[in-house]
Design a protein around this motif. Structure first.
Motif, PDB file in Angstrom:
ATOM      1  N   LYS A   1       9.644  -6.701   4.657  1.00 49.71           N
ATOM      2  CA  LYS A   1       9.858  -5.607   3.657  1.00 49.71           C
ATOM      3  C   LYS A   1       9.148  -4.423   4.224  1.00 49.71           C
ATOM      4  CE  LYS A   1       9.846  -8.653  -0.336  1.00 49.71           C
ATOM      5  NZ  LYS A   1       9.186  -9.222  -1.398  1.00 49.71           N
ATOM      6  N   GLU A   2       8.057  -4.764   5.142  1.00 50.19           N
ATOM      7  CA  GLU A   2       7.068  -3.422   5.411  1.00 50.19           C
ATOM      8  C   GLU A   2       7.940  -2.685   6.378  1.00 50.19           C
ATOM      9  OE1 GLU A   2       2.532  -2.561   7.213  1.00 50.19           O
ATOM     10  OE2 GLU A   2       3.438  -4.681   7.018  1.00 50.19           O
ATOM     11  N   PHE A   3       8.757  -3.354   7.271  1.00 60.11           N
ATOM     12  CA  PHE A   3       9.338  -2.603   8.256  1.00 60.11           C
ATOM     13  C   PHE A   3      10.748  -1.905   7.704  1.00 60.11           C
ATOM     14  CE2 PHE A   3      12.658  -2.032  11.519  1.00 60.11           C
ATOM     15  CZ  PHE A   3      12.265  -1.736  12.640  1.00 60.11           C
ATOM     16  N   GLN A   4      11.291  -2.720   6.496  1.00 59.10           N
ATOM     17  CA  GLN A   4      12.418  -2.145   5.958  1.00 59.10           C
ATOM     18  C   GLN A   4      11.784  -0.903   5.173  1.00 59.10           C
ATOM     19  OE1 GLN A   4      15.863  -2.828   6.006  1.00 59.10           O
ATOM     20  NE2 GLN A   4      15.227  -3.813   8.142  1.00 59.10           N
ATOM     21  N   ALA A   5      10.887  -1.050   4.513  1.00 57.93           N
ATOM     22  CA  ALA A   5      10.242   0.169   3.820  1.00 57.93           C
ATOM     23  C   ALA A   5      10.149   1.216   4.641  1.00 57.93           C
ATOM     24  CB  ALA A   5       9.031  -0.052   2.963  1.00 57.93           C
ATOM     25  N   LEU A   6       9.624   1.250   5.848  1.00 60.26           N
ATOM     26  CA  LEU A   6       9.518   2.368   6.796  1.00 60.26           C
ATOM     27  C   LEU A   6      11.030   3.014   7.171  1.00 60.26           C
ATOM     28  CD1 LEU A   6       6.644   1.010   8.770  1.00 60.26           C
ATOM     29  CD2 LEU A   6       6.548   2.957   7.579  1.00 60.26           C
ATOM     30  N   GLN A   7      11.737   1.775   7.414  1.00 57.99           N
ATOM     31  CA  GLN A   7      13.211   2.186   7.760  1.00 57.99           C
ATOM     32  C   GLN A   7      14.021   3.235   6.675  1.00 57.99           C
ATOM     33  OE1 GLN A   7      14.352   1.688  10.918  1.00 57.99           O
ATOM     34  NE2 GLN A   7      16.341   2.587  10.303  1.00 57.99           N
ATOM     35  N   ALA A   8      13.489   2.750   5.312  1.00 57.85           N
ATOM     36  CA  ALA A   8      14.285   3.321   4.304  1.00 57.85           C
ATOM     37  C   ALA A   8      13.565   4.975   4.255  1.00 57.85           C
ATOM     38  CB  ALA A   8      13.969   2.763   2.909  1.00 57.85           C
ATOM     39  N   LYS A   9      12.281   5.046   4.447  1.00 55.60           N
ATOM     40  CA  LYS A   9      11.732   6.307   4.635  1.00 55.60           C
ATOM     41  C   LYS A   9      12.291   7.019   5.938  1.00 55.60           C
ATOM     42  CE  LYS A   9       6.839   5.167   3.013  1.00 55.60           C
ATOM     43  NZ  LYS A   9       5.747   4.888   3.654  1.00 55.60           N
TER      44      LYS A   9
END
Length: 166
Positions: free
Chosen positions: A92-100
């Protein structure tokens, strides 16, 4: 492609491999855009300074080489390495940064497209200010993603009782 392999080979053979530093990107202010004389001078300076051109690509290549060298020390096959890193990228943490970063890139694309429709040099300049201003946050997000990968590598090295220092 050859240069990437050379970079990776150099990284693997380097015993003092260190984490890449965030590059310094050029800055431009809204105030500089509002005055045609200062705008033209500042844009000429930015255009003349080629040191930052490609720095985001170099930064990413350096991180990839750094992580590849550390991954190689774990003794995993390329298939295992791929699965290992896929597991990190699915968090989730990696994906949140990816979404940003995807949102930043989407906005930059819109800004880039809007420049051709801008009727004033000042307006176009202000769009460039927004685009330049987005580069550092995007690389900061990428750094956090690379740090997540590195933390996973460190944890796996501890689990395997492998030193990443030599």
């Amino acid at each position: 492609m050859f240069s990437l392999f050379a970079l990776l080979a150099a990284a693997v053979s380097s015993p003092n491999l260190t984490k890449p530093a965030l590059p310094v990107m050029p800055s431009l202010t809204m105030t500089e855009c509002e005055n045609s004389k200062s705008r033209d001078a500042r844009l000429a300076e930015i255009d003349a300074d080629k040191s930052w051109t490609g720095s985001a690509d170099r930064f990413n290549s350096e991180w990839q080489a750094y992580l590849a060298a550390r991954m190689d020390k774990l003794g995993m096959s390329k298939t295992e390495q791929g699965k290992f890193l896929d597991d990190v990228t699915e968090t989730k943490e990696f994906q949140a940064l990816q979404a940003k970063n995807e949102a930043i890139l989407t906005q930059m694309g819109k800004d880039f497209e809007s420049i051709k429709d801008t009727e004033s040099e000042e307006g176009a300049c202000k769009t460039v200010v927004r685009m330049l201003g987005a580069l550092t946050p995007m690389m900061q997000n990428a750094t956090q993603q690379y740090e997540l990968m590195d933390q996973a590598i460190i944890a796996e090295a501890k689990r395997r009782r492998v030193s990443l220092d030599n």
